[in-house]
Enzyme design. Structure first.
Site, short mmCIF file in Angstrom:
data_model
loop_
_atom_site.label_atom_id
_atom_site.label_comp_id
_atom_site.label_asym_id
_atom_site.label_seq_id
_atom_site.Cartn_x
_atom_site.Cartn_y
_atom_site.Cartn_z
N LYS A 282 0.84 -1.20 0.00
CA LYS A 282 0.00 0.00 0.00
C LYS A 282 0.88 1.25 0.00
O LYS A 282 2.02 1.20 0.47
CB LYS A 282 -0.86 0.01 1.27
CG LYS A 282 -1.97 -1.02 1.30
CD LYS A 282 -2.77 -0.93 2.60
CE LYS A 282 -3.86 -1.99 2.66
NZ LYS A 282 -4.93 -1.81 1.67
N ARG A 356 -10.23 -11.62 1.86
CA ARG A 356 -11.13 -12.61 1.27
C ARG A 356 -10.49 -14.00 1.28
O ARG A 356 -11.19 -15.00 1.33
CB ARG A 356 -11.53 -12.16 -0.14
CG ARG A 356 -10.36 -12.03 -1.08
CD ARG A 356 -10.70 -11.21 -2.33
NE ARG A 356 -10.74 -9.78 -2.06
CZ ARG A 356 -11.05 -8.86 -2.98
NH1 ARG A 356 -11.36 -9.23 -4.20
NH2 ARG A 356 -11.07 -7.60 -2.66
N1 BES Z 1 -8.03 -3.97 4.43
C1 BES Z 1 -8.20 -3.55 3.09
C2 BES Z 1 -9.50 -2.79 2.87
C3 BES Z 1 -9.56 -1.41 3.45
C4 BES Z 1 -9.19 -0.32 2.70
C5 BES Z 1 -10.08 -1.21 4.72
C6 BES Z 1 -9.28 0.95 3.24
C7 BES Z 1 -10.16 0.04 5.25
C8 BES Z 1 -9.78 1.12 4.52
C9 BES Z 1 -8.21 -4.76 2.15
O1 BES Z 1 -7.42 -5.83 2.55
C10 BES Z 1 -7.68 -4.28 0.87
O2 BES Z 1 -6.54 -3.93 0.82
N2 BES Z 1 -8.53 -4.24 -0.15
C11 BES Z 1 -8.15 -3.77 -1.42
C12 BES Z 1 -8.67 -4.74 -2.44
C13 BES Z 1 -8.09 -4.55 -3.81
C14 BES Z 1 -6.63 -4.95 -3.81
C15 BES Z 1 -8.86 -5.37 -4.80
C16 BES Z 1 -8.74 -2.41 -1.63
O3 BES Z 1 -9.85 -2.15 -1.18
O4 BES Z 1 -8.06 -1.57 -2.21
MN MN Z 2 -5.44 -5.63 1.90
#
Ligand code: BES
Ligand code: MN
Ligand code: ZN
Length: 507
Positions: A282, A356
């Site tokens: 990230k 997931r």
């Molecule tokens: N934990 C994150 C989701 C999240 C994002 C929670 C912002 C709280 C605030 C999850 O594991 C994630 O990273 N999801 C990605 C999915 C994507 C890679 C398809 C996302 O939402 O960007």
């Molecule tokens: Mn994630």
């Protein structure tokens, strides 16, 4: 070992033998209204305060009215703007209660009495439950690691129900007790979510789950890395393999002798103690927030405690897969293929879509434990926050009757939520060239494709998925909630278990 705050006293008179430092009184924007059991002295005081200040009773407006004469026995009145009486609902009441507790704590705290006033007569126990829940939520203090200036815990609080009969008071006291218990569990979830990832890796989350079971008949079992491997949970193992912290799967069981053999409610909560994204790392901005990626797991831990303390006559199993998602030489790579315990193979396109993956194995395990109905709760997708904003949880699943029941119960309990579709068409986006599925469905409908991925592991069971990525954390302080963890989901899951034990939840 969560600490419980003292029980609420229910009184029928505002001036009683227990002198409070603070007397909180809701005031509607459109007063005077017909208030049952009028307390004329109180009405006069409110009228005077309103006349001599700009206080209009707008929602969350507060006005402190110091006693006219110095006497330790006379409390400072806190007028709580309650907004238009026609819009006064349970949720308004909860939020006002929380706002009152927070306002008083910010001014040094001390014993408090709150006068119940509602636009219409009746339903007293329900209103008192809402006040007590709000007051309890208002006790949450995020400053655990501040070494100075922490507010003191609530010592005592009275809820005044003017003119209540003995029987009404007894019912109100029982309602307030329930609210204190459930609200305390919401605060427990908030404490867990607030913990930094260095102090709460998976094994510590497991210890905290054991702690949350103390004083209850809950059974907690923690599957360690080798048990996880023996079960073939390759999705959990895959996400965990980049971290020094071993994975665990926390299993919490509530099975009172009063519970029938079926239904069995399976609650699955995402327990990623830190989500760096892994190799698909990230951006740095706001990454510290990703300590909250176990908010779904925390909600399940806390809801299990609430369900046990309420002695709900239902068999409930909680499953919390817990990992840390880190990039390293041993981390999974984009393109890697993992095989879950169900046998399903996954091509990992993006290592940041880790929630997931672990939910897949955990849902499989909840089914193996005999769940007949499944709910998972997870900070799963930024896309859900984009779709519904920061105040509404996304609800997905099947069949409609079950999903609608979950949504309605969540909403009524104070966890605002809305249903999004899981049409099969979206599933086309999850096709892999080399495995059964990929783990990301692309930019569009990201919350939905994530839900569909998870649902593949629910088998034929009724299944609901709560995406709390937007709702687990308050980015801004509100009058009724500080910046930080919200404890979302605890009340929804608890209410669902209660409803199911009464045969009320659809499907
Ligand atoms: N934990 C994150 C989701 C999240 C994002 C929670 C912002 C709280 C605030 C999850 O594991 C994630 O990273 N999801 C990605 C999915 C994507 C890679 C398809 C996302 O939402 O960007
Ligand atoms: Mn994630
Ligand atoms: Zn995540």
């Amino acid at each position: 070992m969560p600490t419980a705050s003292p029980a609420f006293r229910i009184s029928s008179e505002k001036t009683d033998e227990n002198p409070a430092a603070w007397l909180a009184v809701p005031v509607f924007e459109d007063e005077p209204v017909a208030i049952p059991q009028q307390d004329s002295q109180l009405e006069a005081e409110i009228a005077r305060a309103r006349a001599t200040s700009g206080f209009a009773g707008k929602r969350f407006e507060t006005l402190l009215v110091a006693p006219g004469h110095a006497s330790a026995a006379v409390p400072t009145m806190v007028l709580l703007g309650a907004g238009p009486s026609s819009e006064f609902e349970r949720e308004t009441c909860r939020r006002l209660g929380a706002a009152a507790a927070m306002a008083i704590r910010a001014r040094g705290g001390g014993p408090l009495a709150l006068v119940h006033r509602a636009p219409a007569a009746g339903g007293t126990a329900g209103w008192v439950e809402a006040w007590a829940e709000g007051l309890t939520l208002g006790e949450f203090d995020a400053g655990r690691y501040k070494t100075q200036g922490r507010g003191e815990d609530r010592r005592e609080a009275t809820i005044v129900v003017p003119g209540a009969t003995v029987e009404e008071r007894a019912q109100a006291a029982a309602a307030a007790d329930r609210a204190r218990l459930v609200g305390g569990c919401v605060n427990l979830a908030r404490e867990l979510v607030n913990e930094p990832a260095n102090l709460l890796p998976p094994r510590v989350l497991a210890e905290r789950a054991r702690g949350a079971a103390e004083g209850t008949a809950l059974r907690v079992e923690v599957l360690d890395a080798s048990a996880i491997a023996d079960l073939g949970m390759g999705l959990v193992m895959g996400v965990a393999q980049g971290s020094q912290e071993p994975a665990c799967v926390i299993v919490i069981e509530h099975r009172p002798s009063s519970a029938p053999a079926a239904p069995v409610l399976g609650l699955v909560g995402k327990g990623v103690t830190f989500d760096s994204g892994g190799i698909s790392i990230k951006p740095a901005a706001n990454m510290e927030r990703m300590k909250d990626d176990m908010a779904g797991g925390a909600a399940v831990v806390a809801a299990m405690r609430a369900i046990a303390l309420l002695d709900v006559p239902l068999h409930v199993v909680g499953v919390i897969p817990s990992v840390e998602n880190m990039p390293s030489g041993s981390a999974i790579r984009p393109g890697d293929v993992l095989r879950g315990a169900s046998g399903r193979t996954v091509e990992v396109i993006d290592t940041d879509a880790e929630g997931r993956l672990i939910l897949g194995d955990a849902l499989w395990y909840a089914r193996r434990l005999g769940a007949t109905h499944l709910v998972d709760i997870a900070t799963l997708t930024g896309a859900c926050a984009v779709a519904l904003g920061k105040t509404t949880t996304g609800v997905f699943g099947r069949p409609d009757g079950w999903v609608d029941a979950v949504r309605r119960l969540a909403d009524d309990a104070g966890d605002r939520s809305w249903v999004l579709p899981v049409f099969a068409d979206y599933g086309d986006l999850l096709k892999s060239d080399i495995a059964d599925t990929v783990n990301v469905g692309g930019r569009y409908g990201g919350a939905i494709t994530a839900a569909l991925f998870v649902g593949e592991f629910a088998g034929e069971l009724p299944w609901a998925h709560l995406d709390i990525a937007g709702t687990a954390w308050n980015d801004e302080a509100k009058p009724y909630a500080p910046k930080g963890p919200t404890g979302v989901g605890v009340r929804a899951l608890t209410a669902l278990a209660v409803a199911m034990s009464r045969g009320l939840a659809g499907s």
